[in-house]
Design an enzyme around this catalytic site. Structure first.
Site, mmCIF file in Angstrom:
data_model
loop_
_atom_site.group_PDB
_atom_site.id
_atom_site.type_symbol
_atom_site.label_atom_id
_atom_site.label_comp_id
_atom_site.label_asym_id
_atom_site.label_seq_id
_atom_site.Cartn_x
_atom_site.Cartn_y
_atom_site.Cartn_z
ATOM 1 N N ASN A 10 0.991 -1.203 -0.076
ATOM 2 C CA ASN A 10 -0.128 0.229 0.013
ATOM 3 C C ASN A 10 0.913 1.264 0.102
ATOM 4 O O ASN A 10 1.675 1.472 0.991
ATOM 5 C CB ASN A 10 -0.769 -0.096 1.329
ATOM 6 C CG ASN A 10 -1.706 1.106 1.441
ATOM 7 O OD1 ASN A 10 -1.799 1.968 0.457
ATOM 8 N ND2 ASN A 10 -2.152 1.278 2.810
ATOM 9 N N TRP A 11 0.836 1.909 -1.129
ATOM 10 C CA TRP A 11 1.707 2.916 -1.181
ATOM 11 C C TRP A 11 1.148 4.311 -0.544
ATOM 12 O O TRP A 11 1.938 5.244 -0.715
ATOM 13 C CB TRP A 11 2.247 3.363 -2.743
ATOM 14 C CG TRP A 11 2.991 2.189 -3.335
ATOM 15 C CD1 TRP A 11 3.475 1.242 -2.516
ATOM 16 C CD2 TRP A 11 3.412 2.225 -4.627
ATOM 17 N NE1 TRP A 11 4.136 0.437 -3.722
ATOM 18 C CE2 TRP A 11 4.277 1.287 -4.767
ATOM 19 C CE3 TRP A 11 2.949 3.030 -5.819
ATOM 20 C CZ2 TRP A 11 4.815 0.674 -6.302
ATOM 21 C CZ3 TRP A 11 3.799 2.699 -7.056
ATOM 22 C CH2 TRP A 11 4.596 1.515 -7.182
ATOM 23 N N LYS A 12 -0.014 4.267 -0.033
ATOM 24 C CA LYS A 12 -0.551 5.404 0.593
ATOM 25 C C LYS A 12 -0.377 6.554 -0.297
ATOM 26 O O LYS A 12 -0.550 6.535 -1.618
ATOM 27 C CB LYS A 12 0.064 5.717 1.759
ATOM 28 C CG LYS A 12 0.010 4.377 2.695
ATOM 29 C CD LYS A 12 0.054 4.741 4.206
ATOM 30 C CE LYS A 12 0.325 3.256 4.851
ATOM 31 N NZ LYS A 12 0.180 3.357 6.412
ATOM 32 N N HIS A 96 -9.369 0.801 5.513
ATOM 33 C CA HIS A 96 -7.885 0.679 6.035
ATOM 34 C C HIS A 96 -7.931 1.587 7.290
ATOM 35 O O HIS A 96 -8.965 2.569 7.404
ATOM 36 C CB HIS A 96 -7.090 1.476 4.767
ATOM 37 C CG HIS A 96 -5.557 1.432 5.576
ATOM 38 N ND1 HIS A 96 -5.099 2.382 6.330
ATOM 39 C CD2 HIS A 96 -4.651 0.490 5.363
ATOM 40 C CE1 HIS A 96 -3.780 2.144 6.632
ATOM 41 N NE2 HIS A 96 -3.414 0.849 5.960
ATOM 42 N N GLU A 98 -6.670 4.050 8.177
ATOM 43 C CA GLU A 98 -6.485 5.579 8.040
ATOM 44 C C GLU A 98 -7.787 5.965 7.361
ATOM 45 O O GLU A 98 -8.295 7.273 7.784
ATOM 46 C CB GLU A 98 -5.248 5.974 7.059
ATOM 47 C CG GLU A 98 -3.858 5.826 7.823
ATOM 48 C CD GLU A 98 -2.810 5.152 7.081
ATOM 49 O OE1 GLU A 98 -2.805 5.137 5.865
ATOM 50 O OE2 GLU A 98 -1.744 4.701 7.732
ATOM 51 N N GLU A 168 -4.963 -5.914 10.864
ATOM 52 C CA GLU A 168 -3.845 -4.705 11.011
ATOM 53 C C GLU A 168 -4.172 -3.913 12.185
ATOM 54 O O GLU A 168 -5.096 -3.094 12.488
ATOM 55 C CB GLU A 168 -3.846 -3.394 9.943
ATOM 56 C CG GLU A 168 -3.673 -4.137 8.662
ATOM 57 C CD GLU A 168 -3.438 -3.280 7.439
ATOM 58 O OE1 GLU A 168 -2.244 -3.178 7.133
ATOM 59 O OE2 GLU A 168 -4.058 -2.248 7.221
ATOM 60 N N GLY A 174 2.440 1.687 10.905
ATOM 61 C CA GLY A 174 3.547 2.937 10.650
ATOM 62 C C GLY A 174 4.302 3.116 12.077
ATOM 63 O O GLY A 174 4.884 4.362 11.892
ATOM 64 N N SER A 214 3.943 -2.708 10.126
ATOM 65 C CA SER A 214 5.235 -2.714 10.320
ATOM 66 C C SER A 214 5.787 -4.127 9.818
ATOM 67 O O SER A 214 6.629 -4.590 10.835
ATOM 68 C CB SER A 214 5.687 -2.327 11.789
ATOM 69 O OG SER A 214 5.130 -1.113 12.069
ATOM 70 N N GLY A 235 2.940 -1.224 4.408
ATOM 71 C CA GLY A 235 3.078 0.142 4.169
ATOM 72 C C GLY A 235 4.537 0.622 3.546
ATOM 73 O O GLY A 235 4.851 0.479 2.678
ATOM 74 N N GLY A 236 4.958 1.204 4.883
ATOM 75 C CA GLY A 236 6.265 1.712 4.514
ATOM 76 C C GLY A 236 7.240 1.057 3.863
ATOM 77 O O GLY A 236 7.985 1.481 2.747
HETATM 78 C C1 PEP Z 1 -0.623 -0.265 6.125
HETATM 79 O O1 PEP Z 1 -0.569 0.818 5.812
HETATM 80 O O2 PEP Z 1 -1.402 -1.023 5.949
HETATM 81 C C2 PEP Z 1 0.663 -0.689 7.198
HETATM 82 C C3 PEP Z 1 0.422 -2.052 7.457
HETATM 83 O O3 PEP Z 1 1.420 0.265 7.082
HETATM 84 P P1 PEP Z 1 2.931 -0.272 7.857
HETATM 85 O O4 PEP Z 1 3.625 -1.340 6.911
HETATM 86 O O5 PEP Z 1 4.164 0.952 7.288
HETATM 87 O O6 PEP Z 1 2.994 -0.309 9.294
#
Ligand code: PEP
Length: 252
Positions: A10-12, A96, A98, A168, A174, A214, A235-236
């Site tokens: 997920n590039w957000k 998600h 967010e 999640e 994050g 993460s 994500g990251g």
């Molecule tokens: C996400 O945005 O779904 C996520 C899990 O982010 P991260 O891997 O950065 O925790």
């Protein structure tokens, strides 16, 4: 029941067209010839079409980071399932954390998005997860139950083959904090049980449950070794072809 692993990035709200195309190309190179797992990327809507051209002859799937339940109409700021398909996508991330916490999308709206996405033929990735407070209050399983039951309300057996669930924990997204493999497996096994309450056993067993929070090159192997962890939503670490490449190439 064997479920094909799915690693999703997920590039957000990151990347412009040029960065996105470069990153997609490098990720496709890092995938090599893997056939025992699927890879999916969810770039911003604005680069979906260009990224789909870069990935044309690769098995990498594309998703929107959200989706509306209607095909078209007066829904300013929304993107329809058909628009995602038109841009080369076949899936959508829905609910998600967010979207839930920053934009206040509730279970009822998330359910509408799920039903819309599935009705129009997309794969729908339902994200669920508890906050730190919920976990500390001992209410994690109550919240997961509510998010699964409400999120999947009205989703029928015929659509389940295109359903993916992503667990999640909000406190792990994050933040650099990952759920331990035991915590993650416990939650995944609980979610698997919930799916079995809602659908016939074989169907429930076929649903992939991804872990997100993460995920990094140094924890992916341990997480993927758990019985009910069928993949990762990243994500990251999905913004670097080196780290995402290593995650895709997790060791079984
Ligand atoms: C996400 O945005 O779904 C996520 C899990 O982010 P991260 O891997 O950065 O925790």
């Amino acid at each position: 029941m064997s479920r094909k692993a799915l690693i999703a990035g997920n590039w957000k709200m990151h990347t412009t067209v040029v960065d996105a195309c470069k990153l997609a190309k490098k990720i496709s190179e890092a995938c090599g010839n893997l056939t025992d797992r699927e890879v999916l990327l969810a770039p911003p809507f604005t680069v979906l079409s260009e990224v789909s051209h870069v990935l044309q002859n690769t098995p990498i799937l594309l998703a929107g980071q959200n989706v509306c339940w209607e095909e078209s109409g007066a829904f300013t700021g929304e993107i329809s399932p058909h628009m995602i398909q038109d841009a080369g996508g076949s899936a959508a991330i829905i609910g998600h954390s967010e979207r839930r916490h920053i934009f206040h999308e509730d279970d009822s709206m998330i359910n509408k998005r799920m039903r819309g996405a599935l009705a129009f033929g997309l794969t729908a990735i339902l994200c669920i997860g508890e906050t730190l407070k919920t976990r500390e209050d001992g209410k994690t399983f109550d919240v997961l139950r509510e998010q699964v039951v409400k999120g999947l309300d009205g989703v029928s057996d015929v659509d389940v083959p295109r359903l993916v669930v992503a667990y999640e924990p909000v406190w792990a997204i994050g933040t650099g904090k990952t759920a331990s493999k035991e915590q993650a497996q416990e939650a995944h096994s609980f979610i698997r049980g919930l799916l079995t309450e809602l659908y016939e056993k074989d169907l429930a067993d076929s649903v992939r449950i991804l872990y997100g929070g993460s995920v990094k090159p140094d924890n992916v192997d341990d997480l993927m070794a758990q019985a009910d962890i069928d993949g990762a939503l990243v994500g990251g670490a999905a913004l670097s072809s080196e780290s995402f490449g290593r995650i895709i190439n997790f060791n079984k």
